[in-house]
Scaffold this motif. Structure first.
Motif, PDB file in Angstrom:
ATOM      1  N   PHE A   4      31.185  47.242  33.449  1.00 51.59           N
ATOM      2  CA  PHE A   4      32.300  47.652  32.593  1.00 51.59           C
ATOM      3  C   PHE A   4      33.058  46.441  32.082  1.00 51.59           C
ATOM      4  CE2 PHE A   4      36.872  48.752  32.345  1.00 51.59           C
ATOM      5  CZ  PHE A   4      36.793  49.562  31.225  1.00 51.59           C
ATOM      6  N   LEU A   6      36.480  45.966  29.726  1.00 54.17           N
ATOM      7  CA  LEU A   6      37.561  46.609  28.990  1.00 54.17           C
ATOM      8  C   LEU A   6      37.682  46.066  27.575  1.00 54.17           C
ATOM      9  CD1 LEU A   6      39.922  48.558  28.870  1.00 54.17           C
ATOM     10  CD2 LEU A   6      41.369  46.785  29.910  1.00 54.17           C
ATOM     11  N   LEU A   9      35.023  47.473  25.495  1.00 56.31           N
ATOM     12  CA  LEU A   9      35.266  48.879  25.190  1.00 56.31           C
ATOM     13  C   LEU A   9      36.283  49.023  24.061  1.00 56.31           C
ATOM     14  CD1 LEU A   9      34.812  51.878  25.895  1.00 56.31           C
ATOM     15  CD2 LEU A   9      36.659  51.663  27.581  1.00 56.31           C
ATOM     16  N   PHE A  12      34.653  48.116  20.895  1.00 58.73           N
ATOM     17  CA  PHE A  12      33.769  49.219  20.521  1.00 58.73           C
ATOM     18  C   PHE A  12      34.558  50.325  19.838  1.00 58.73           C
ATOM     19  CE2 PHE A  12      31.870  53.329  21.590  1.00 58.73           C
ATOM     20  CZ  PHE A  12      30.567  53.174  21.142  1.00 58.73           C
ATOM     21  N   TRP A  13      35.728  50.675  20.419  1.00 53.48           N
ATOM     22  CA  TRP A  13      36.576  51.713  19.821  1.00 53.48           C
ATOM     23  C   TRP A  13      37.043  51.311  18.430  1.00 53.48           C
ATOM     24  CZ3 TRP A  13      40.151  53.079  24.586  1.00 53.48           C
ATOM     25  CH2 TRP A  13      39.385  53.812  25.509  1.00 53.48           C
ATOM     26  N   ASN A 184      25.783  48.685  24.656  1.00 53.36           N
ATOM     27  CA  ASN A 184      26.858  49.657  24.442  1.00 53.36           C
ATOM     28  C   ASN A 184      26.631  50.991  25.148  1.00 53.36           C
ATOM     29  OD1 ASN A 184      28.796  48.290  22.815  1.00 53.36           O
ATOM     30  ND2 ASN A 184      27.366  48.400  21.073  1.00 53.36           N
ATOM     31  N   ASN A 187      29.709  52.002  26.988  1.00 44.08           N
ATOM     32  CA  ASN A 187      30.795  52.280  26.040  1.00 44.08           C
ATOM     33  C   ASN A 187      30.636  53.650  25.397  1.00 44.08           C
ATOM     34  OD1 ASN A 187      32.014  49.792  26.491  1.00 44.08           O
ATOM     35  ND2 ASN A 187      30.856  48.775  24.865  1.00 44.08           N
ATOM     36  N   LEU A 190      31.336  56.304  28.261  1.00 43.12           N
ATOM     37  CA  LEU A 190      32.743  56.351  28.617  1.00 43.12           C
ATOM     38  C   LEU A 190      33.595  56.946  27.504  1.00 43.12           C
ATOM     39  CD1 LEU A 190      33.486  52.988  30.495  1.00 43.12           C
ATOM     40  CD2 LEU A 190      33.713  55.312  31.387  1.00 43.12           C
ATOM     41  N   THR A 191      33.298  56.575  26.280  1.00 43.23           N
ATOM     42  CA  THR A 191      34.078  57.102  25.151  1.00 43.23           C
ATOM     43  C   THR A 191      33.948  58.614  25.066  1.00 43.23           C
ATOM     44  OG1 THR A 191      33.781  55.039  23.905  1.00 43.23           O
ATOM     45  CG2 THR A 191      34.394  56.997  22.658  1.00 43.23           C
TER      46      THR A 191
END
Length: 221
Positions: A4, A6, A9, A12-13, A184, A187, A190-191
């Motif tokens: 992981f 952060l 992530l 990625f968002w 990814n 990611n 998790l998303t």
């Protein structure tokens, strides 16, 4: 699956914000549509059987048995008949939503105090008017609780519907699972998962508000 990160992530968002927003809207749309259909059908069934012991028992038992069918199995069975995408997704969500709605409708209508029913009859009300003016308003908080439970079920099952190309955040979850080991993969998973959790919490809060607004003041806890 990669460790992981952060920062990764959040990056990625940022890069996938448009895709995430579109999937969130799809998820909300399919859940709201399915719950609306299930509420109409479930409440109607509950009204039809609440005072018929045999029909009531058979209906609730059948809905309970239906709920034990694994969602993936149901979606796989529906695909040859209904194809992929929205249609099997909506059908399966309505299918799984019926038990809590029917059950709570029956419970709510049966728990209306007999004295109130007799008073309504004594005032010359017809059975239909008693149902609409007395029983349903009193039973409404319990009925809405059933719809609320059904909504929570559908948020999760809608994610699984990505298995048959259904709309919503499940697409990211399956994308992550199908690309294990890639940069990814975590990611994506998790998303999708976090999105489903947040939507479930927001939807539950919305039902708390709806219950308060639509329940008669004298029945509020």
């Amino acid at each position: 699956m990669s460790d992981f990160d952060l920062g990764g992530l959040l990056t990625f968002w940022g890069r996938r914000s448009d895709d995430i927003a579109e999937l969130v809207l799809q998820h909300v749309a399919v859940v709201v549509l399915s719950i609306a259909i299930a509420a109409v059908i479930g409440i109607a069934i509950g009204i039809a059987v609440w005072n018929r012991p045999v029909s009531r028992s058979v209906t609730i038992a059948a809905a309970g048995v239906a709920l034990t069918i694994p969602s993936l199995a149901l979606l796989a069975l529906l695909t040859p008949v209904l194809g992929l995408g929205w249609t099997p997704t909506v059908f399966s969500l309505v299918f799984y939503s019926l038990l809590p709605i029917v059950r709570n409708t029956v419970v709510g209508l049966r728990e209306v105090p007999p004295a109130i029913m007799e008073s309504a009859k004594g005032m010359g009300m017809s059975p239909a008017r008693i149902l609409l003016s007395v029983q349903l308003p009193i039973a409404w908080p319990i009925i809405l609780t059933g719809v609320r439970v059904a909504a929570q079920l559908t948020v999760g099952i809608a994610a699984i519907a990505a298995y048959v190309a259904g709309p919503g955040l499940g697409q990211f979850i399956f994308m992550g699972l199908s690309s294990l080991g890639s940069r990814n993969a975590l990611n994506f998973a998790l998303t999708g998962t976090l999105g489903v959790i947040v939507l479930a919490l927001l939807l539950d809060a919305a039902f708390v508000f709806i219950t308060r607004v639509t329940t008669s003041r004298g029945l509020r806890v």
